[in-house]
Design a protein around this motif. Structure first.
Motif, PDB file in Angstrom:
ATOM      1  N   PRO A 166       0.830  -1.206   0.000  1.00  0.00           N
ATOM      2  CA  PRO A 166       0.000   0.000   0.000  1.00  0.00           C
ATOM      3  C   PRO A 166       0.863   1.253   0.000  1.00  0.00           C
ATOM      4  CG  PRO A 166       0.036  -0.984   2.180  1.00  0.00           C
ATOM      5  CD  PRO A 166       0.732  -1.946   1.270  1.00  0.00           C
ATOM      6  N   ALA A 167       0.507   2.227  -0.836  1.00  0.00           N
ATOM      7  CA  ALA A 167       1.332   3.429  -0.976  1.00  0.00           C
ATOM      8  C   ALA A 167       1.540   4.124   0.366  1.00  0.00           C
ATOM      9  CB  ALA A 167       0.702   4.384  -1.983  1.00  0.00           C
ATOM     10  N   GLY A 168       0.462   4.206   1.166  1.00  0.00           N
ATOM     11  CA  GLY A 168       0.550   4.902   2.445  1.00  0.00           C
ATOM     12  C   GLY A 168       0.782   3.988   3.627  1.00  0.00           C
ATOM     13  N   GLY A 169       1.057   2.709   3.353  1.00  0.00           N
ATOM     14  CA  GLY A 169       1.206   1.747   4.446  1.00  0.00           C
ATOM     15  C   GLY A 169      -0.143   1.395   5.045  1.00  0.00           C
ATOM     16  N   ASP A 170      -0.187   0.323   5.778  1.00  0.00           N
ATOM     17  CA  ASP A 170      -1.420  -0.090   6.460  1.00  0.00           C
ATOM     18  C   ASP A 170      -1.019  -0.794   7.749  1.00  0.00           C
ATOM     19  OD1 ASP A 170      -3.804  -1.280   7.349  1.00  0.00           O
ATOM     20  OD2 ASP A 170      -4.571  -1.462   5.296  1.00  0.00           O
ATOM     21  N   MET A 171      -0.900  -0.016   8.832  1.00  0.00           N
ATOM     22  CA  MET A 171      -0.387  -0.558  10.082  1.00  0.00           C
ATOM     23  C   MET A 171      -1.370  -1.540  10.724  1.00  0.00           C
ATOM     24  SD  MET A 171       2.363  -0.625  11.804  1.00  0.00           S
ATOM     25  CE  MET A 171       3.234   0.820  11.140  1.00  0.00           C
ATOM     26  N   THR A 172      -2.651  -1.318  10.510  1.00  0.00           N
ATOM     27  CA  THR A 172      -3.644  -2.238  11.089  1.00  0.00           C
ATOM     28  C   THR A 172      -3.474  -3.638  10.506  1.00  0.00           C
ATOM     29  OG1 THR A 172      -5.220  -0.439  11.434  1.00  0.00           O
ATOM     30  CG2 THR A 172      -6.093  -2.686  11.415  1.00  0.00           C
ATOM     31  N   LYS A 173      -3.408  -3.712   9.175  1.00  0.00           N
ATOM     32  CA  LYS A 173      -3.211  -5.014   8.535  1.00  0.00           C
ATOM     33  C   LYS A 173      -1.827  -5.584   8.851  1.00  0.00           C
ATOM     34  CE  LYS A 173      -6.419  -4.528   4.645  1.00  0.00           C
ATOM     35  NZ  LYS A 173      -6.579  -4.502   3.166  1.00  0.00           N
ATOM     36  N   ALA A 174      -0.848  -4.704   8.968  1.00  0.00           N
ATOM     37  CA  ALA A 174       0.504  -5.153   9.297  1.00  0.00           C
ATOM     38  C   ALA A 174       0.518  -5.845  10.657  1.00  0.00           C
ATOM     39  CB  ALA A 174       1.467  -3.971   9.280  1.00  0.00           C
ATOM     40  N   LYS A 175      -0.136  -5.247  11.617  1.00  0.00           N
ATOM     41  CA  LYS A 175      -0.169  -5.843  12.959  1.00  0.00           C
ATOM     42  C   LYS A 175      -0.945  -7.152  12.955  1.00  0.00           C
ATOM     43  CE  LYS A 175       0.475  -1.532  15.532  1.00  0.00           C
ATOM     44  NZ  LYS A 175      -0.136  -0.523  16.440  1.00  0.00           N
ATOM     45  N   ASP A 176      -1.984  -7.226  12.135  1.00  0.00           N
ATOM     46  CA  ASP A 176      -2.751  -8.460  12.037  1.00  0.00           C
ATOM     47  C   ASP A 176      -1.888  -9.582  11.460  1.00  0.00           C
ATOM     48  OD1 ASP A 176      -5.308 -10.028  12.046  1.00  0.00           O
ATOM     49  OD2 ASP A 176      -4.945 -10.012   9.878  1.00  0.00           O
ATOM     50  N   GLU A 177      -1.132  -9.286  10.406  1.00  0.00           N
ATOM     51  CA  GLU A 177      -0.238 -10.290   9.823  1.00  0.00           C
ATOM     52  C   GLU A 177       0.835 -10.696  10.828  1.00  0.00           C
ATOM     53  OE1 GLU A 177      -0.153 -12.050   7.015  1.00  0.00           O
ATOM     54  OE2 GLU A 177      -2.004 -11.189   6.224  1.00  0.00           O
ATOM     55  N   MET A 178       1.361  -9.723  11.555  1.00  0.00           N
ATOM     56  CA  MET A 178       2.419 -10.020  12.517  1.00  0.00           C
ATOM     57  C   MET A 178       1.908 -10.945  13.621  1.00  0.00           C
ATOM     58  SD  MET A 178       5.613  -9.260  12.592  1.00  0.00           S
ATOM     59  CE  MET A 178       7.058  -8.934  13.598  1.00  0.00           C
ATOM     60  N   SER A 179       0.640 -10.767  13.975  1.00  0.00           N
ATOM     61  CA  SER A 179       0.065 -11.606  15.037  1.00  0.00           C
ATOM     62  C   SER A 179      -0.045 -13.064  14.615  1.00  0.00           C
ATOM     63  CB  SER A 179      -1.317 -11.077  15.439  1.00  0.00           C
ATOM     64  OG  SER A 179      -2.270 -11.306  14.408  1.00  0.00           O
ATOM     65  N   GLN A 180      -0.023 -13.305  13.283  1.00  0.00           N
ATOM     66  CA  GLN A 180      -0.135 -14.666  12.772  1.00  0.00           C
ATOM     67  C   GLN A 180       1.237 -15.332  12.572  1.00  0.00           C
ATOM     68  OE1 GLN A 180      -3.094 -15.091   9.473  1.00  0.00           O
ATOM     69  NE2 GLN A 180      -3.403 -12.880   9.760  1.00  0.00           N
ATOM     70  N   ALA A 181       2.292 -14.557  12.725  1.00  0.00           N
ATOM     71  CA  ALA A 181       3.643 -15.100  12.516  1.00  0.00           C
ATOM     72  C   ALA A 181       4.042 -16.004  13.675  1.00  0.00           C
ATOM     73  CB  ALA A 181       4.639 -13.959  12.358  1.00  0.00           C
ATOM     74  N   GLN A 182       4.652 -17.116  13.340  1.00  0.00           N
ATOM     75  CA  GLN A 182       5.155 -18.050  14.345  1.00  0.00           C
ATOM     76  C   GLN A 182       6.618 -17.698  14.652  1.00  0.00           C
ATOM     77  OE1 GLN A 182       3.164 -20.519  15.737  1.00  0.00           O
ATOM     78  NE2 GLN A 182       1.542 -19.488  14.554  1.00  0.00           N
ATOM     79  N   ASN A 183       6.875 -17.308  15.891  1.00  0.00           N
ATOM     80  CA  ASN A 183       8.233 -16.956  16.303  1.00  0.00           C
ATOM     81  C   ASN A 183       8.892 -15.921  15.377  1.00  0.00           C
ATOM     82  OD1 ASN A 183       8.220 -18.862  18.493  1.00  0.00           O
ATOM     83  ND2 ASN A 183       8.539 -20.482  16.956  1.00  0.00           N
ATOM     84  N   PRO A 184       8.239 -14.779  15.187  1.00  0.00           N
ATOM     85  CA  PRO A 184       8.833 -13.760  14.318  1.00  0.00           C
ATOM     86  C   PRO A 184      10.158 -13.249  14.884  1.00  0.00           C
ATOM     87  CG  PRO A 184       7.048 -12.814  15.611  1.00  0.00           C
ATOM     88  CD  PRO A 184       6.996 -14.302  15.841  1.00  0.00           C
ATOM     89  N   LYS A 185      11.011 -12.810  13.999  1.00  0.00           N
ATOM     90  CA  LYS A 185      12.292 -12.248  14.426  1.00  0.00           C
ATOM     91  C   LYS A 185      12.072 -10.759  14.689  1.00  0.00           C
ATOM     92  CE  LYS A 185      17.210 -12.266  13.463  1.00  0.00           C
ATOM     93  NZ  LYS A 185      18.309 -12.722  12.606  1.00  0.00           N
TER      94      LYS A 185
END
Length: 552
Positions: free
Chosen positions: A369-388
């Motif tokens: 997204p041109a302006g970023g999307d922090m809400t969706k970013a946080k949602d994706e991050m919450s699904q990551a297993q053992n993120p770095k």
């Protein structure tokens, strides 16, 4: 160029802050530094360049960045050149060429007046030797894959035994001194344009064999182009002089191109404004100066076929949800508006706007997204297993890279990711990226400028064995699709395949090995004395044979 053009990769520049080569005239060079605009040529045809980086290599088989490429294309004699506006192939050392009816054989007819600076004639055999040298496993050239469209090239490059036999099967031959025949694995409508790239230049076999790794030193180098390498003081100065015995010397006006290697952006601008240099090389402008410089008559901005992106080392950032999150969190428009400031375009895919077939190819990626999307970013991050959550972000030391990295660092902080910024000098940086990248690299900045004007040049960068794939991304089905595209001469059908490849990279279910940020432009500073004739093509190339210094 890639490529590490630099390009291509990489090659290697930063849109508004491109890592390329450039020039100007010293204060003692008379007409070379004039800022006024007479219409006649100055008596002193000297233009001092402001090279933005120390070229890692002036060996056509090893050069991968735009600085090296621009130097090479002015001291060597390519088979063909690309029109700076249309990018169509135009005769050069090859006065003509034929393509067979099935499209699989290209025959170049060389001029008979090409000559090396040691007095030897330039022959078709020089190209056979040079191309096979670049393909050879011994040279380990990052750009060897550029030749994979030639029969037997990939097999020879990958050989571990019986290599001489495989070299003999490569589909390049010289039936006589001035005829070069190339046998392709398929009809490749882009090949003639591709052969304008610096990796397809010939080298002088005598010089290479006599001096080995030192053959590109100023004292040893043998070239065949309009300018000679007169001096190379590493990290300080590169001087070119007109070669009066070049076949087209009568049409070359510039006589001397002294050059200063100036990496720091502020210093580059100061050197230009004080009259020490006459032109920059398409970038390297400090972000905090762009707004002011835009209002000066010496400022110029050129359209580009190139992309600025961050790559993920997928060995370290292994969870796709984390890669998606990191990509979603970047506010591209803010980076353009507040840092880059040279009218770049937020990237919606990898292949840049302006390439043929773009509307079919572009994935309109949901992760960019041109302006970023922090809400969706946080949602994706919450699904990551053992993120770095503690990562190293690497970038080279040209202007703008640190400022962009600092902005991204702040945006990723909102995701709970702490980024340690790692800045390196250009040559060291290229070595650190591999491939494969150093284990300490989690995310890296890079850029890619078209080596030839077809999307294959962008998309085949991400095959498993590509010398410019620094992301540890490998998908055999992706490689198979690239090969299918290579075997598809029909443009419309090939563009459809390119679209599938973009989807595999950045579509809704793509692997996201990279996160594009913006498509380049080339902002530049040029004294009015050279501005009319110094031009940068969409592929970040400039032809010094076209430059005429105006009198005041």
């Amino acid at each position: 160029m890639t490529g590490k053009r630099l390009l291509l990769l990489v090659v290697a520049l930063l849109g508004a802050f491109a890592l390329a080569a450039c020039g100007g005239g010293s204060s003692s060079s008379g007409g070379g530094t004039g800022s006024g605009g007479g219409t006649g040529a100055a008596a002193d045809q000297t233009m001092t360049m402001s090279w933005g980086a120390e070229p890692p290599s002036l060996d056509p088989g090893l050069a991968t960045d735009t600085t090296s490429s621009n130097l090479l294309l002015n001291i060597m004699d390519p088979l063909i050149k690309l029109n700076s506006k249309t990018l169509e192939a135009e005769p050069n050392l090859a006065e003509s060429w034929d393509v067979s009816e099935d499209g699989k054989t290209v025959t170049y007819h060389l001029r008979k007046d090409g000559k090396w600076t040691n007095g030897d004639p330039v022959t078709a055999g020089d190209f056979v030797y040079s191309w096979k040298r670049t393909m050879s496993p011994e040279l380990a050239a990052d750009y060897a894959y550029q030749f994979y469209g030639i029969v037997g090239a990939s097999e020879y490059n990958a050989c571990t035994k019986n290599c001489d036999a495989l070299a003999a099967k490569v589909g390049v031959e010289a039936p006589d001194d001035y005829t070069l025949v190339v046998h392709l694995t398929s009809a490749q409508p882009w090949f003639v344009q591709q052969s304008a790239h610096s990796s397809f230049l010939a080298v002088n076999q005598k010089a290479v064999e006599q001096f080995g790794d030192k053959w590109t030193d100023a004292a040893n180098i043998v070239t065949d182009g309009p300018f000679k390498l007169a001096k190379w003081e590493h990290d300080s100065e590169i001087d070119l002089v007109k070669w009066d015995q070049w076949r087209g010397a009568a049409d070359v006006t510039l006589t001397s191109v002294p050059g200063k290697i100036i990496v720091d952006g502020t210093t580059r601008v100061q050197a230009f404004e004080s009259g020490e240099t006459d032109a920059l090389d398409g970038g390297g402008l400090p972000p905090d100066e762009i707004a002011r410089l835009k209002d000066t008559p010496e400022y110029e901005v050129y359209p580009a076929l190139g992309i600025y992106y961050y790559g993920f080392n997928m060995k370290n950032i292994s969870d796709i949800h984390e890669r998606r999150a990191l990509s979603l969190a970047i506010n591209r428009q803010e980076i353009i508006d507040q840092i880059a400031q040279a009218d770049q375009i937020p990237a919606t895919g990898y292949t840049p706007k302006g390439i043929a077939g773009f509307d079919v190819i572009n994935p309109n990626s949901p992760w960019l997204p041109a302006g970023g999307d922090m809400t969706k970013a946080k949602d994706e991050m919450s699904q990551a297993q053992n993120p770095k959550t503690n990562i190293n972000l690497f970038f080279n030391d040209s202007p703008g890279h640190k400022e962009i990295a600092t902005a991204v660092q702040a945006q990723w902080k909102e995701l709970g990711v702490t980024s340690t910024l790692k800045q390196q000098e250009w040559a060291q940086y290229l070595e650190f990226l591999g491939p494969p990248p150093n284990d300490t690299v989690d995310v890296y900045r890079s850029g890619w400028i078209a080596d030839y004007p077809d999307a294959l040049n962008f998309l085949d960068q991400w095959t498993c064995d590509s010398g410019n794939n620094n992301a540890n991304f490998c998908d055999k089905s992706y490689d198979a699709l690239v090969e299918k595209a290579r075997q598809t001469p029909d443009n419309d059908a090939r563009y459809q395949i390119y679209g599938q490849l973009e989807q595999m990279l950045l579509g809704p279910d793509g692997s996201v090995p990279i996160t594009p940020i913006y498509w380049y432009t080339y902002p530049n500073l040029e004294k009015l004395s050279v501005k009319d004739t110094f031009n940068i093509s969409p592929m970040d190339q400039f032809d010094l044979t076209k430059v005429v210094v105006k009198g005041s």
